[in-house]
Motif scaffolding. Structure first.
Motif, mmCIF file in Angstrom:
data_model
loop_
_atom_site.group_PDB
_atom_site.id
_atom_site.type_symbol
_atom_site.label_atom_id
_atom_site.label_comp_id
_atom_site.label_asym_id
_atom_site.label_seq_id
_atom_site.Cartn_x
_atom_site.Cartn_y
_atom_site.Cartn_z
ATOM 1 N N ARG A 1 45.102 31.617 47.956
ATOM 2 C CA ARG A 1 44.168 32.730 47.778
ATOM 3 C C ARG A 1 43.975 33.104 46.316
ATOM 4 N NH1 ARG A 1 44.756 38.453 47.862
ATOM 5 N NH2 ARG A 1 46.957 38.290 48.411
ATOM 6 N N LYS A 2 44.992 32.877 45.494
ATOM 7 C CA LYS A 2 44.910 33.278 44.085
ATOM 8 C C LYS A 2 44.119 32.287 43.231
ATOM 9 C CE LYS A 2 47.393 36.984 44.712
ATOM 10 N NZ LYS A 2 46.818 38.338 44.574
ATOM 11 N N TYR B 1 42.013 35.872 35.988
ATOM 12 C CA TYR B 1 42.371 36.220 37.357
ATOM 13 C C TYR B 1 41.211 35.896 38.301
ATOM 14 C CZ TYR B 1 44.970 38.891 40.888
ATOM 15 O OH TYR B 1 45.706 39.269 41.989
ATOM 16 N N SER C 1 40.746 35.123 41.376
ATOM 17 C CA SER C 1 41.196 35.102 42.767
ATOM 18 C C SER C 1 40.008 34.958 43.723
ATOM 19 C CB SER C 1 41.955 36.394 43.075
ATOM 20 O OG SER C 1 42.372 36.441 44.420
ATOM 21 N N GLU D 1 40.597 39.701 47.196
ATOM 22 C CA GLU D 1 41.571 40.755 46.958
ATOM 23 C C GLU D 1 41.137 42.014 47.698
ATOM 24 O OE1 GLU D 1 44.423 40.644 45.126
ATOM 25 O OE2 GLU D 1 44.085 38.559 44.534
#
Length: 387
Positions: A222-223, A294, A296, A299
Motif C-alpha cells: 500500500r505504501k 510519500y 502512497s 491513506e
C-alpha cells in the motif's frame, strides 16, 4: 461526563492509531468536561495505560521501546481464528461493560463492543473495502465481519479526514449527520531544526543534513515503496549519489519483493534502508531531509505528510485518496501508479530551490492549522452532542 475510552492501541511503539489514541487520551484526562475517564482494552478494564507508556526521554522525543503484540495481533493471520474472535468477543466484551448506561464509550480503533450507553467510533480508513489487496485476507475478513456490526451499534462516527467521511457516505455506511471529520496533527517534537540540533542524529545515522530524500512508513504494498525505488533509479546518477533515498520503516505484510528491490538499490549505493529508527532521532531525521517522498496508494490521513511539513521539510505525495486534502496545497502531487510521473516530480523537487523554499513555508503554515488540542476539543464536542 463519564467516558470510557478503548485503549487496545495504546502499546509501544506508538504509530498510527496508537499515536492518535495516546494524544487524545492525554488531553481527555486533563479536560474539565470529562468528569470521569476509564480505559477498556481487549475485554479488560485498564488502570492507567498512559502511565504504562511512560518512556525515558532524550532531546524531546521518547526513547524506543519494544513492540508488545496483543492476542488480536497473534490471531490476525488466521482466517478461522479471526472469525471465531469476531463471533465471540462482542458478547464477552459487552458483558464486562454492563452497568454503564450513563457513560459514553469511544473506540479510537474502529470497533465498538455492545454497550448500553451512547457510543462513538473512529474510522481511520476503508482500505479493507476499497483495496482489500493491500491486506492479508484474514484482516479483511475480520473488518468486514466486525465493522458492519460495530457501526450498527454506533451513535456517532469520527473519521480522520473528509475523504474517509465521503467514502463512508458513498458506501452508505452511515448518514451524513452522524459522521464528523476531525483531522489529526503532528506532535510538537516535529519542528524545524538548526544545523547544531541536527548533528547528533546525523552522526548517529550516518547521514548528511539536506542531502537525502526520506520515506517513513511500514514497507508494504500500500505504501508504494517499489514504485518509489523504480522512479528514484531513473533519476540522473549524479543526483542519486548526491541525494540518496532513505527508507525508514519496519517490514510489513507481503513485502518480500519490495525488500529485494531495497537490497538491490542499497547495493548500487544510492539507497539506505533502516528497518528501525529510535524515536529520539526521528524528528531530526524528518527535519534534516531535503525532501519527504510519500507516494502512497491509499491513506486515511497520512500522518508522515504532516510530520514532515511541521519539520520544515518539503513534501512530494500522491494526487489520490486523502493526500491532497492533508497536504492542503503545500506539497508536490504525483500519480502514484505512474513511475515516470514520480521520477519527474522527484527531479523537480530535489533540484528546484525556489520550489523548496515555497514548499517549506506553505508546509509549515498548513501543519500549524492542525493540532492535537483542536482534535481533542472537537472530539469532546461530539461527546457533548451525545450527552
Amino acid at each position: 461526563m463519564d467516558l470510557i475510552l478503548g485503549s487496545d492501541a495504546l502499546r509501544p511503539p506508538l504509530t498510527g492509531i496508537g499515536r492518535y489514541t495516546y494524544e487524545l487520551a492525554r488531553r481527555l484526562a486533563d479536560s474539565e468536561d470529562i468528569a470521569r475517564l476509564r480505559y477498556f482494552s481487549m475485554g479488560q478494564w485498564v488502570e492507567d495505560p498512559i502511565a504504562a507508556l511512560s518512556q525515558p526521554v532524550a532531546d524531546g522525543a521518547p526513547v524506543a521501546t519494544p513492540e508488545h503484540k496483543t492476542l488480536r495481533d497473534h490471531l490476525s493471520s488466521n482466517r478461522v481464528a479471526v472469525r471465531v474472535f469476531a463471533a465471540l468477543t462482542p458478547a464477552v466484551f459487552g458483558w464486562r461493560l454492563r452497568g454503564n448506561k450513563a457513560a459514553i464509550y469511544h473506540s479510537p480503533n474502529y470497533i465498538v463492543p455492545p454497550f448500553s450507553g451512547k457510543t462513538v467510533s473512529t474510522v481511520h480508513d476503508l482500505s479493507h473495502l476499497l483495496h482489500p489487496e493491500f491486506h492479508p485476507q484474514a484482516r479483511v475478513d475480520y473488518l468486514r465481519l466486525a465493522l458492519d456490526a460495530s457501526l450498527a451499534r454506533t451513535d456517532q462516527v469520527i473519521t480522520v479526514s473528509e475523504t474517509v467521511r465521503q467514502e463512508m457516505l458513498a458506501h452508505g455506511l452511515m448518514s451524513a449527520d452522524r459522521i464528523k471529520a476531525i483531522p489529526l496533527a503532528a506532535d510538537a517534537v516535529y519542528r524545524p531544526h538548526s544545523s547544531e540540533m541536527l548533528i547528533p542524529a546525523m552522526e548517529a545515522l550516518g547521514l548528511q543534513a539536506g542531502h537525502y530524500s526520506l520515506f517513513v512508513g511500514t514497507v508494504e504494498p500500500r505504501k508504494n515503496v517499489a514504485r518509489l525505488i523504480q522512479a528514484y533509479r531513473q533519476l540522473p546518477a549524479a543526483l542519486r549519489q548526491a541525494c540518496p533515498l532513505v527508507v525508514a520503516g519496519g517490514k510489513g505484510w507481503n513485502s518480500e519483493a519490495i525488500h529485494a528491490e531495497l537490497a538491490a538499490a542499497q547495493a548500487e549505493g544510492w539507497l539506505r534502508y533502516v528497518s528501525f529508527i529510535d524515536q529520539r532521532w526521528l524528528p531530526a531525521l524528518y527535519a534534516g531531509a531535503r525532501l519527504m517522498a510519500y507516494p502512497s496508494l491509499y491513506e486515511g490521513f497520512g500522518l508522515p505528510i504532516v510530520e514532515a511539513m511541521a519539520s520544515g521539510t518539503p513534501v512530494l505525495t500522491s494526487n489520490t485518496s486523502c493526500m491532497p486534502e492533508v497536504a492542503g496545497g503545500a506539497a508536490y502531487l504525483v500519480n502514484p501508479r505512474d513511475v515516470d510521473d514520480i521520477c519527474h516530480g522527484l527531479e523537480h523537487c530535489l533540484s528546484d530551490e525556489a520550489w523548496q523554499a515555497d514548499a517549506r513555508a506553505k508546509g509549515l503554515a498548513r501543519a500549524a492549522q492542525l493540532s492535537w488540542d483542536r482534535c481533542a476539543s472537537e472530539t469532546i464536542a461530539v461527546y457533548q452532542q451525545l450527552a
